[in-house]
Scaffold this motif. Structure first.
Motif, mmCIF file in Angstrom:
data_model
loop_
_atom_site.group_PDB
_atom_site.id
_atom_site.type_symbol
_atom_site.label_atom_id
_atom_site.label_comp_id
_atom_site.label_asym_id
_atom_site.label_seq_id
_atom_site.Cartn_x
_atom_site.Cartn_y
_atom_site.Cartn_z
ATOM 1 N N GLY A 191 1.256 -1.559 -0.256
ATOM 2 C CA GLY A 191 -0.192 -0.206 -0.440
ATOM 3 C C GLY A 191 0.953 1.377 -0.168
ATOM 4 O O GLY A 191 0.836 1.980 -0.754
ATOM 5 N N THR A 192 1.965 1.287 0.758
ATOM 6 C CA THR A 192 2.758 2.292 1.102
ATOM 7 C C THR A 192 3.455 2.910 -0.680
ATOM 8 O O THR A 192 3.477 3.852 -1.216
ATOM 9 C CB THR A 192 3.780 2.012 1.608
ATOM 10 N N LEU A 193 4.217 1.027 -0.689
ATOM 11 C CA LEU A 193 4.933 1.923 -2.138
ATOM 12 C C LEU A 193 3.542 2.225 -3.780
ATOM 13 O O LEU A 193 4.015 2.691 -4.449
ATOM 14 C CB LEU A 193 5.449 0.638 -2.802
ATOM 15 N N SER A 194 2.057 1.824 -3.640
ATOM 16 C CA SER A 194 1.208 1.862 -4.436
ATOM 17 C C SER A 194 0.657 3.322 -4.471
ATOM 18 O O SER A 194 1.022 4.712 -5.071
ATOM 19 C CB SER A 194 0.031 1.486 -3.854
ATOM 20 N N GLU A 195 1.516 4.089 -2.759
ATOM 21 C CA GLU A 195 0.862 6.095 -2.831
ATOM 22 C C GLU A 195 1.812 6.404 -3.274
ATOM 23 O O GLU A 195 1.620 7.174 -4.109
ATOM 24 C CB GLU A 195 0.728 5.698 -1.326
ATOM 25 N N VAL A 196 3.312 6.053 -3.353
ATOM 26 C CA VAL A 196 4.287 6.538 -3.543
ATOM 27 C C VAL A 196 4.578 6.566 -5.621
ATOM 28 O O VAL A 196 4.712 7.319 -6.237
ATOM 29 C CB VAL A 196 6.152 5.469 -2.499
ATOM 30 N N ALA A 197 3.830 5.183 -5.910
ATOM 31 C CA ALA A 197 3.988 5.490 -7.159
ATOM 32 C C ALA A 197 2.670 6.235 -7.976
ATOM 33 O O ALA A 197 3.193 7.035 -8.755
ATOM 34 C CB ALA A 197 3.247 4.058 -7.693
ATOM 35 N N HIS A 198 1.458 6.228 -6.814
ATOM 36 C CA HIS A 198 0.340 7.762 -7.216
ATOM 37 C C HIS A 198 0.853 8.372 -7.260
ATOM 38 O O HIS A 198 1.189 9.010 -8.482
ATOM 39 C CB HIS A 198 -0.249 6.936 -6.538
ATOM 40 N N LYS A 199 1.547 9.186 -6.765
ATOM 41 C CA LYS A 199 2.376 10.634 -5.887
ATOM 42 C C LYS A 199 2.899 10.669 -7.458
ATOM 43 O O LYS A 199 3.537 11.741 -7.923
ATOM 44 C CB LYS A 199 2.666 10.707 -4.859
ATOM 45 N N LEU A 200 3.962 9.921 -7.574
ATOM 46 C CA LEU A 200 4.926 10.605 -8.578
ATOM 47 C C LEU A 200 4.574 10.391 -10.075
ATOM 48 O O LEU A 200 5.021 11.040 -10.966
ATOM 49 C CB LEU A 200 6.001 8.467 -8.563
ATOM 50 N N GLY A 201 3.388 9.369 -10.434
ATOM 51 C CA GLY A 201 2.067 9.793 -11.648
ATOM 52 C C GLY A 201 2.024 10.659 -11.512
ATOM 53 O O GLY A 201 1.836 11.604 -12.300
#
Ligand code: SF4
Ligand code: SF4
Length: 334
Positions: free
Chosen positions: A107-117
């Motif tokens: 979940g944490t990495l998914s949030e990081v990916a989304h913020k990066l996106g």
């Protein structure tokens, strides 16, 4: 809730998420060093095996869970998998699907990916509503399959057969090799999921994670829920716009959906003081911002501590068992 509280809430969640992520990475590195000792033929391991690595074995944990229910005994091979699984189930039962938004490293990495996106593309993307609803059902379908094969179809003998077998004993090693020795298929699948996570918020969690689906269903019984004070609400819809699960918070008195992860983003985004809150049904006064995060962390750490002090944390497998079993790995299929 004032601006200072909003910042505190986001900061508290980031601190909890990244502390947990670093703890998990530390466990992964330690386990890698342990297995490296075995594979390099060392007489004694460089470091001891960290039992927390069993948190990455949820299917085995579900099998161990049913074995525990059926026999009343905790299987001694990889008991930490069961301890972590039960701790997370209890967390969900009491404090919503908070594991997903406060602790889960995916979940944490998914949030990081989304913020990066969002930074790369300068905007958020949302799956069309007509497609979003059936896609959300996929994770429940996957959960149903696991439930049928493990909870319904496996007899007590079949459960014991699985948990006593060398395949379960070295499943942690197989999982390590999954990350350290990726096949082309694995790389392609992970690359597709990462790409989709850049475009769409929490793609894996929202559509595909059967673990999250299970926790969501368990969380329906949670006394904690997001509650909206109708008298103070202006209907600005900032809460709904910010919700990573795309819930219509502004239209609910209480958010009961199994999709709510208890992330408190809606609470942080509401511009009105004390209009939205994560409260148990029996408590009417406002709670401090740190209260729910403290409950989440306390539930998880207490569950793990209970497993440790009750002697259900260390696996019964010795270093010598790993030395004996790892050469058999290529031939172990189930
Ligand atoms: S309703 Fe609030 S707490 Fe629940 S997922 Fe949406 S933003 Fe997070
Ligand atoms: S953000 Fe607050 S004020 Fe605005 S709709 Fe949601 S609950 Fe009401």
């Amino acid at each position: 809730m004032n601006l200072r509280s909003v910042k505190s809430l986001s900061t508290i969640r980031s601190i909890v998420q990244f502390c947990f992520l670093f703890w998990v990475v530390g466990i992964g590195i330690r386990f890698g060093l342990f297995i490296n000792s075995v594979e390099s033929g060392a007489a004694v391991p460089l470091v001891s095996r960290p039992p927390g690595v069993e948190g990455f074995l949820p299917i085995g944990a579900l099998t161990s869970f049913k074995y525990w229910l059926v026999t009343g005994k905790i299987h001694p091979v990889h008991p930490a998998a069961l301890v972590i699984f039960v701790a997370i189930l209890i967390m969900s039962l009491l404090a919503r699907k908070s594991f997903c938004s406060w602790l889960c490293p995916v979940g944490t990495l998914s949030e990081v990916a989304h913020k990066l996106g969002s930074k790369i593309f300068g905007r958020n993307f949302r799956v069309w509503r007509w497609l979003d609803i059936p896609l959300r059902g996929l994770k429940y379908l996957l959960l149903l399959l696991f439930m049928k094969f493990i909870l319904l179809d496996m007899s007590a003998d079949a459960l014991a057969g699985f948990l006593d077998a060398p395949y379960w004993a070295v499943s942690d090693v197989k999982m390590l090799h999954f990350f350290t020795d990726m096949s082309v298929t694995t790389i392609v699948v992970l690359a597709i999921l990462t790409l989709l996570s850049l475009f769409y918020k929490m793609f894996w969690c929202r559509y595909l994670c059967p673990y999250g689906a299970l926790l969501g269903l368990v969380s329906l019984a949670s006394p904690f829920k997001i509650r909206r004070d109708l008298t103070g609400c202006t209907g600005c819809q900032s809460c709904s716009a910010a919700c990573p699960s795309a819930l219509s918070v502004h239209a609910c008195n209480t958010v009961s959906s199994p999709e709510c992860t208890g992330c408190l983003t809606c609470v942080a985004r509401c511009p009105e003081q004390n209009v939205l809150s994560m409260q148990p049904f029996f408590w009417k006064k406002p709670l401090p911002v740190w209260f729910f995060p403290a409950v989440v962390v306390l539930l998880f750490t207490s569950g793990v501590a209970l497993g440790m002090v009750s002697g259900h944390w260390q696996s019964s497998l010795s270093y010598a068992d790993y030395q004996r079993l790892i050469p058999l790995l290529p031939n172990l299929t189930h």
